[in-house]
Design an enzyme around this catalytic site. Structure first.
Site, PDB file in Angstrom:
ATOM      1  N   GLY A 398     -63.645 -16.897 -82.105  1.00 35.24           N
ATOM      2  CA  GLY A 398     -62.776 -17.953 -81.595  1.00 35.24           C
ATOM      3  C   GLY A 398     -61.619 -17.346 -80.839  1.00 35.24           C
ATOM      4  O   GLY A 398     -61.388 -16.138 -80.909  1.00 35.24           O
ATOM      5  N   PRO A 399     -60.876 -18.193 -80.118  1.00 40.04           N
ATOM      6  CA  PRO A 399     -59.778 -17.681 -79.311  1.00 40.04           C
ATOM      7  C   PRO A 399     -58.689 -17.049 -80.183  1.00 40.04           C
ATOM      8  O   PRO A 399     -58.623 -17.311 -81.384  1.00 40.04           O
ATOM      9  CB  PRO A 399     -59.228 -18.930 -78.610  1.00 40.04           C
ATOM     10  CG  PRO A 399     -60.164 -20.027 -78.914  1.00 40.04           C
ATOM     11  CD  PRO A 399     -61.007 -19.639 -80.060  1.00 40.04           C
ATOM     12  N   SER A 400     -57.858 -16.256 -79.542  1.00 42.08           N
ATOM     13  CA  SER A 400     -56.744 -15.627 -80.250  1.00 42.08           C
ATOM     14  C   SER A 400     -55.847 -16.710 -80.857  1.00 42.08           C
ATOM     15  O   SER A 400     -55.570 -17.724 -80.217  1.00 42.08           O
ATOM     16  CB  SER A 400     -55.959 -14.795 -79.240  1.00 42.08           C
ATOM     17  OG  SER A 400     -54.891 -14.194 -79.870  1.00 42.08           O
ATOM     18  N   GLY A 401     -55.451 -16.501 -82.117  1.00 41.66           N
ATOM     19  CA  GLY A 401     -54.573 -17.464 -82.780  1.00 41.66           C
ATOM     20  C   GLY A 401     -55.315 -18.614 -83.428  1.00 41.66           C
ATOM     21  O   GLY A 401     -54.695 -19.550 -83.953  1.00 41.66           O
ATOM     22  N   GLY A 403     -56.951 -18.620 -86.116  1.00 42.54           N
ATOM     23  CA  GLY A 403     -56.806 -18.608 -87.580  1.00 42.54           C
ATOM     24  C   GLY A 403     -57.830 -17.739 -88.283  1.00 42.54           C
ATOM     25  O   GLY A 403     -57.979 -17.818 -89.508  1.00 42.54           O
ATOM     26  N   LYS A 404     -58.483 -16.848 -87.540  1.00 42.12           N
ATOM     27  CA  LYS A 404     -59.570 -16.040 -88.122  1.00 42.12           C
ATOM     28  C   LYS A 404     -59.037 -15.062 -89.171  1.00 42.12           C
ATOM     29  O   LYS A 404     -59.535 -15.011 -90.306  1.00 42.12           O
ATOM     30  CB  LYS A 404     -60.307 -15.269 -87.004  1.00 42.12           C
ATOM     31  CG  LYS A 404     -60.824 -16.165 -85.890  1.00 42.12           C
ATOM     32  CD  LYS A 404     -61.547 -15.398 -84.812  1.00 42.12           C
ATOM     33  CE  LYS A 404     -60.674 -14.465 -83.994  1.00 42.12           C
ATOM     34  NZ  LYS A 404     -59.657 -15.158 -83.156  1.00 42.12           N
ATOM     35  N   GLU A 527     -62.205  -7.046 -87.209  1.00 45.09           N
ATOM     36  CA  GLU A 527     -62.548  -6.077 -86.164  1.00 45.09           C
ATOM     37  C   GLU A 527     -61.346  -5.792 -85.277  1.00 45.09           C
ATOM     38  O   GLU A 527     -60.557  -6.693 -85.012  1.00 45.09           O
ATOM     39  CB  GLU A 527     -63.669  -6.680 -85.321  1.00 45.09           C
ATOM     40  CG  GLU A 527     -64.478  -5.682 -84.572  1.00 45.09           C
ATOM     41  CD  GLU A 527     -65.475  -6.413 -83.682  1.00 45.09           C
ATOM     42  OE1 GLU A 527     -66.667  -6.195 -83.864  1.00 45.09           O
ATOM     43  OE2 GLU A 527     -65.055  -7.178 -82.809  1.00 45.09           O
TER      44      GLU A 527
HETATM   45  P1  ATP Z   1     -56.419 -12.899 -83.183  1.00 44.89           P
HETATM   46  O1  ATP Z   1     -57.816 -13.077 -82.693  1.00 44.89           O
HETATM   47  O2  ATP Z   1     -55.466 -12.795 -82.030  1.00 44.89           O
HETATM   48  O3  ATP Z   1     -56.264 -11.804 -84.182  1.00 44.89           O
HETATM   49  P2  ATP Z   1     -56.523 -14.944 -85.223  1.00 44.89           P
HETATM   50  O4  ATP Z   1     -57.529 -15.998 -84.896  1.00 44.89           O
HETATM   51  O5  ATP Z   1     -56.926 -13.914 -86.199  1.00 44.89           O
HETATM   52  O6  ATP Z   1     -55.990 -14.285 -83.903  1.00 44.89           O
HETATM   53  P3  ATP Z   1     -54.351 -15.491 -86.993  1.00 44.89           P
HETATM   54  O7  ATP Z   1     -53.825 -14.113 -87.026  1.00 44.89           O
HETATM   55  O8  ATP Z   1     -55.092 -15.987 -88.177  1.00 44.89           O
HETATM   56  O9  ATP Z   1     -55.229 -15.730 -85.704  1.00 44.89           O
HETATM   57  O10 ATP Z   1     -53.130 -16.469 -86.712  1.00 44.89           O
HETATM   58  C1  ATP Z   1     -53.263 -17.879 -86.732  1.00 44.89           C
HETATM   59  C2  ATP Z   1     -51.895 -18.497 -86.494  1.00 44.89           C
HETATM   60  O11 ATP Z   1     -51.046 -18.198 -87.583  1.00 44.89           O
HETATM   61  C3  ATP Z   1     -51.207 -17.985 -85.246  1.00 44.89           C
HETATM   62  O12 ATP Z   1     -50.587 -19.104 -84.630  1.00 44.89           O
HETATM   63  C4  ATP Z   1     -50.161 -17.029 -85.759  1.00 44.89           C
HETATM   64  O13 ATP Z   1     -49.020 -17.070 -84.938  1.00 44.89           O
HETATM   65  C5  ATP Z   1     -49.835 -17.569 -87.145  1.00 44.89           C
HETATM   66  N1  ATP Z   1     -49.545 -16.488 -88.077  1.00 44.89           N
HETATM   67  C6  ATP Z   1     -50.305 -15.403 -88.333  1.00 44.89           C
HETATM   68  N2  ATP Z   1     -49.762 -14.636 -89.285  1.00 44.89           N
HETATM   69  C7  ATP Z   1     -48.625 -15.250 -89.657  1.00 44.89           C
HETATM   70  C8  ATP Z   1     -47.603 -14.959 -90.630  1.00 44.89           C
HETATM   71  N3  ATP Z   1     -47.668 -13.893 -91.417  1.00 44.89           N
HETATM   72  N4  ATP Z   1     -46.567 -15.812 -90.749  1.00 44.89           N
HETATM   73  C9  ATP Z   1     -46.486 -16.922 -89.985  1.00 44.89           C
HETATM   74  N5  ATP Z   1     -47.411 -17.257 -89.062  1.00 44.89           N
HETATM   75  C10 ATP Z   1     -48.469 -16.438 -88.889  1.00 44.89           C
END
Ligand code: ATP
Length: 604
Positions: A398-401, A403-404, A527
């Site tokens: 899924g796209p960045s951010g 929630g993965k 990853e």
């Molecule tokens: P990526 O592919 O870029 O790693 P992701 O899909 O893994 O992104 P997450 O890291 O799960 O995304 O983040 C999901 C949302 O939660 C994002 O909007 C991020 O800004 C927010 N977020 C992530 N970690 C925290 C944290 N420790 N405290 C507050 N918000 C957070």
């Protein structure tokens, strides 16, 4: 007890209030009583120190009386050799007792610092993950390093000077009353003024000292930030700006230190001026009383010696009081962190029974309408439902951010789900002790998965008892055998801060090897987003294949090439499950997946 000490006890004996609110830079004040738990382990030594102090005080207090006898004996032409010998012996004994006492006191103080550092470090490592999110690393570091150091002064110059000084002051005052109550009344007038000034100002020191320590915490944070991103800062040619910003914090720490120094600088001289005044007064009035025949010269000399014993500890007590206030300011910062409840290895909601986990076979992971938001933030996951059947491989894309990574953090119980349930082999993870849960799960985080130290240390973190042969076998499995072979130190080769001496791909595979060594039934793999070259990517794929063969694998995939053969792919978008299926199914049914795949040239 001195007036100083009396004030301290009356005002500060309330136990440290612990609000359990999770603590922040709040203004909870800690009092002297908060020091007691730190001293408890040393109470035996402190009792010896107390006894030595009393003996030392007695030896000192006897000196003026002996001196008076010597003087009176000389005026009456009696032999004084025995008295002089006793006097010399007392002086030497007093000095020897003082030396032993000071050493024991220093040792106790170092012991208090050691105990506090251990307790604080142990606690810091068990804070809930959300605490690390909201706190600055440098500030936490300075609490372990610099704040604990200030406790030393509390024990040595603070606490004990107040207590032993009190003994001397009481003894001297008693003797002075007996020698000449009139002269003692005159003395009191002068000394009381000094004490009043000292107490009034020294009370300000605690708040100022705490502010100074906070500025030091900010400066340490600034240094930590700059050094941990040294390459980025160098590449951005931002050294001067970062150095300036550290300089700003350092200047603020300097200014805060100066505010403390100004109060201290005023308190010391102001009280000594009043005390010197008291001396002159005693000399004047005492001389007049000798002339009038009310007291002998020996009485006056003894009285003045006692006056020394009265004002010296009082002067020290003033200094000790400010030291104590400084230390209590630091203690407040230490207690503030200690008051944050630790994550707790076995915490579960009250009343829920401990659920046993089935044996070591691969376990299923089930997300059942899971909702979650970071503390104080908006919802990040909504109604997420899917199951990773035991022994299969599921990829999250899924796209960045989307929630993965957050989903993986929830499985590890770094944070608790706020809605729905997350189950491991059918058991709600909230019903499992965290230790037991984590023992079943391997976790490879996306960034900084390698710790400073040696290759061996990195591998042994999760499985300290594995054999050398197994270490080498696992390294071979993730295609890292060459690392140990090319270095003369073998497995003891250093990997650098954050694994900086390794390549990005090697770091990730080392983290996978570490997770593999613990042989977890479930492996969570985040990853790396950084681009790996084709060889490294192939090596990572082989490592993942080796991992997946024997366990349940939930992998956050940024490279679709690593997941095309996953049993199931879950597409997350904006915190919701947008689609679920295999690669072939999703290319037909999910526009988002198709778009991701197109970008990575997997489909045309
Ligand atoms: P990526 O592919 O870029 O790693 P992701 O899909 O893994 O992104 P997450 O890291 O799960 O995304 O983040 C999901 C949302 O939660 C994002 O909007 C991020 O800004 C927010 N977020 C992530 N970690 C925290 C944290 N420790 N405290 C507050 N918000 C957070």
């Amino acid at each position: 007890m001195t007036a100083d000490a009396a004030v301290l006890t009356a005002d500060d004996s309330a136990p440290a209030a612990v609000d359990g609110s999770g603590g922040s830079g709040d203004d909870r004040r800690v009092g002297l009583a908060a020091l007691l738990p730190y001293l408890r382990a040393h109470r035996g030594t402190l009792a010896v120190v107390g006894a030595l102090s009393l003996a030392g005080a007695a030896a000192s207090l006897a000196q003026p009386l002996l001196t008076r006898s010597v003087l009176d004996g000389l005026s009456a032409s009696r032999g004084v050799a025995g008295l002089v010998a006793t006097l010399v012996a007392l002086v030497l004994a007093g000095a020897a007792l003082g030396g032993v006492r000071d050493y024991l006191l220093q040792r106790t103080a170092e012991g208090v610092v050691l105990g506090t550092r251990r307790r604080l470090a142990g606690h810091l490592l068990r804070l809930p993950i959300a605490e690390y999110d909201r706190r600055r690393t440098g500030d936490l570091l300075s609490r372990v390093g610099s704040d604990t150091t200030l406790l030393r002064a509390v024990v040595t110059s603070g606490l004990f000077e107040v207590v032993t000084g009190a003994v001397m002051v009481l003894g001297a005052a008693g003797a002075m009353v007996l020698l000449d109550p009139v002269l003692f009344g005159v003395t009191l007038l002068g000394v009381a003024g000094g004490i009043a000034i000292a107490v009034a100002f020294a009370r300000r020191v605690r708040g100022l000292a705490r502010a100074a320590q906070e500025r030091i915490g900010e400066m340490t944070s600034a240094v930590e930030r700059a050094i941990s991103a040294a390459r980025t800062i160098r590449a951005a040619r931002a050294e001067r700006r970062e150095a300036d910003s550290i300089g700003v914090s350092a200047t603020q720490a300097y200014a805060a230190g100066l505010r403390v120094a100004r109060v201290q600088a005023f308190v010391g001289p102001a009280s000594s001026v009043t005390i010197q005044g008291a001396f002159l007064l005693v000399l004047g009035v005492g001389g007049a009383r000798v002339a009038a025949g009310a007291i002998t010269v020996g009485d006056l000399v003894a009285f003045i010696m006692f006056l020394f014993f009265l004002v010296l500890p009082l002067g020290q007590a003033v200094h000790a009081y400010t030291q104590l206030q400084t230390g209590l300011g630091a203690l407040q910062r230490i207690e503030e962190v200690l008051a944050v409840p630790a994550e707790g290895a076995a915490d579960r909601p009250a009343g829920t029974p401990v659920r046993a986990l089935p044996g070591g076979a691969p376990a299923s992971v089930e997300f059942d309408r899971v909702g979650f938001g970071y503390p104080g933030g908006p919802p990040v996951l909504r109604e997420v439902s899917f199951t990773v059947p035991a022994g299969t491989r599921t990829a999250l894309v899924g796209p960045s951010g989307a929630g993965k990574s957050t989903l993986l953090a929830l499985v590890e119980r770094f944070y608790e789900v706020t809605e729905g349930a997350l189950r491991l082999d059918g058991v709600d993870v909230r019903d499992l002790p965290r230790d037991a849960l984590r023992a079943r799960i391997g976790y490879v985080e996306q960034s900084a998965p390698v710790l400073a130290g040696t290759l061996r240390e990195n591998l042994l973190i999760s499985a300290p008892d594995v054999t050398e042969a197994r270490l080498r076998a696992v390294l071979g499995e993730v295609n890292l055998g060459h690392l140990a072979e090319r270095a003369p130190d073998g497995l003891d080769v250093q990997v650098g801060e954050g694994g900086v001496l390794l390549s990005g791909g090697e770091r990730q595979r080392l983290a996978i090897a570490r997770a593999l060594l613990a042989e977890p039934p479930v492996l969570l793999l985040d990853e790396p987003t950084s681009n790996l070259d084709a060889r490294n990517e192939a090596a990572l794929r082989r490592a993942i294949d080796a991992v997946a063969a024997r366990r349940t694998l939930l992998i956050v995939a940024h490279r679709l090439s690593t997941v095309v053969d996953a049993d199931q792919i879950v597409v997350l978008d904006g915190g919701r499950v947008a689609a679920t299926g295999t690669h072939d199914e999703l290319t037909g049914t999910s526009p988002l997946y198709r778009e991701l795949a197109t970008h990575q040239l997997l489909v045309s």
